[in-house]
Design an enzyme around this catalytic site. Sequence first.
Site, short mmCIF file in Angstrom:
data_model
loop_
_atom_site.label_atom_id
_atom_site.label_comp_id
_atom_site.label_asym_id
_atom_site.label_seq_id
_atom_site.Cartn_x
_atom_site.Cartn_y
_atom_site.Cartn_z
N ASP A 1 0.86 -1.20 0.00
CA ASP A 1 0.00 0.00 0.00
C ASP A 1 0.89 1.24 0.00
OD1 ASP A 1 -1.91 2.07 0.65
OD2 ASP A 1 -3.23 0.50 1.39
N SER B 1 -7.33 3.90 -1.14
CA SER B 1 -7.06 2.46 -1.14
C SER B 1 -8.30 1.62 -1.39
CB SER B 1 -6.41 2.04 0.18
OG SER B 1 -5.13 2.62 0.27
N THR C 1 -7.93 -2.21 1.81
CA THR C 1 -7.31 -3.10 0.82
C THR C 1 -7.79 -4.55 0.93
OG1 THR C 1 -5.39 -1.62 0.96
CG2 THR C 1 -5.11 -3.67 -0.29
N GLU D 1 -0.94 -8.13 1.90
CA GLU D 1 -0.68 -6.69 1.86
C GLU D 1 0.35 -6.22 2.88
OE1 GLU D 1 -3.61 -4.03 3.47
OE2 GLU D 1 -2.99 -2.38 2.16
N ASP E 1 2.23 2.68 3.26
CA ASP E 1 1.36 3.86 3.08
C ASP E 1 1.39 4.78 4.30
OD1 ASP E 1 -1.01 5.29 1.88
OD2 ASP E 1 -2.02 4.44 3.62
N HIS F 1 2.18 8.73 4.72
CA HIS F 1 1.28 9.74 5.30
C HIS F 1 1.99 10.53 6.39
CE1 HIS F 1 -2.55 8.99 3.36
NE2 HIS F 1 -2.40 7.68 3.53
N ASP G 1 -1.43 0.03 -4.75
CA ASP G 1 -2.70 0.67 -5.11
C ASP G 1 -2.50 2.11 -5.55
OD1 ASP G 1 -1.89 1.27 -2.54
OD2 ASP G 1 -3.84 0.93 -1.61
N HIS G 2 -1.40 2.73 -5.05
CA HIS G 2 -1.05 4.12 -5.36
C HIS G 2 0.25 4.42 -4.65
CE1 HIS G 2 -2.14 4.87 -1.23
NE2 HIS G 2 -3.29 4.25 -1.45
N HIS H 1 -1.87 10.72 -0.80
CA HIS H 1 -1.49 9.89 -1.94
C HIS H 1 -1.14 10.78 -3.12
CE1 HIS H 1 -4.53 6.80 -0.15
NE2 HIS H 1 -3.49 7.01 0.63
MG MG Z 1 -4.21 -0.81 2.64
ZN ZN Z 2 -3.20 5.97 2.41
#
Ligand code: MG
Ligand code: ZN
Length: 383
Positions: free
Chosen positions: A65, A106, A159, A273, A278, A282, A320-321, A347
């Site tokens: 992620d 996500s 996710t 995952e 991610d 952040h 996912d990004h 993101h």
């Molecule tokens: Mg996730």
């Molecule tokens: Zn995020």
Amino acid sequence: MNIKSILFLLLLIGYQQLYSQENYKTVSTVDSTKVYTGGSAYKVKTFAQKFKSEKPKNVIMMIGDGMGVAQVYAGLTANHGHLFLDNFKCIGFSKTQSSDNYITDSAAGGTALSAGQKTYNGAIAVNTDTVPIKTILEMAEEKGLATGLVATSSITHATPAAYIAHQGGRESYENIAADFLKSDIDVFIGGGYKHFTERADKRDLTKDLQAKGYQVLRNMDDIYKVKSGRLAGLTALEHNEPVPKRKMSLPRSTETALNILGQNKKGFFIMIEGSQIDWGGHQNNTGYIVREMLDFDQAIGEALQFAAKDGETLIIVTADHETGGLALTGGDMKTGMVKGAFSTNDHTGVMVPVFSYGPGAENFTGIMENTDIAKRIIDLLGL
Ligand code: MG
Ligand code: ZN
């Protein structure tokens, strides 16, 4: 401290409690460094590139992620120049835009990868009209394949949820937990115990899971011992801790899940995952990103170990990004030091890498839509 600041603090605590499942979006004051100072490296094994079949019998989908190219390279630098990802010879890029936004979240990103359709940000395997859409995991179940989900977040988070639940909004955690009972998933390991037990409807879903034949376990040592049967591993009340505090091990969970699912003669589909890459993004925290990236890469090592031996397993590693708009402004391959700079705490819209290994891997090269990844897996598994 005056009365106003005390009131403000109380309000802040209340707010954080209310939104604790989204706590990862608040910038950490404990470790907000932009530099990962380096550390020891683990050894990366080289795996054979010869496979038994043209098409895969099993698919291991691995989602980092928020994992853009910079996150991968931060991990590679931190591990002194090598990752298990080095074994992937087929590489492509995925376009992550959602149906309603240049910047996906996500939930929409997960749905694109799980069901092959672009939808709105926040959607959990429903289309733009909020109608449920069938996921690869559900299609695999119908065809008699074994299925699994593993995540370092809560298992009800966007996710993993996008593979098994159908909800108009990603924050419906209790409904998402209830959706697990509507499926016949064989193995799932992640946090989120609370969403199964401390519910507004007063149900204890772990009882329902046990009635359906699941071994409901909360401790990693117990989970690791499971060799067969249905397994619900709920390793934290909500999200698992970040590395190094995390008790739940992503590599060990990966190994455990693959050994169980691998017994199914018809094959299996699993999504694994690395959820918290991610969250490091952040928080604009390079060290957090690196530690989670290396944990995810070691889980990829476990997947490679299984796939290389099996010869009929396709592994796809993607994201996912991207998160944080991370740039690497310094590094040292010898010490593993990495210096990060960030352009946002959200993101970003850039393409993310797609790595594939195993029979059918050549279908995932070039520039593709995120939805194409799901479509090609469905095609290759004949779902
Ligand atoms: Mg996730
Ligand atoms: Zn995020």
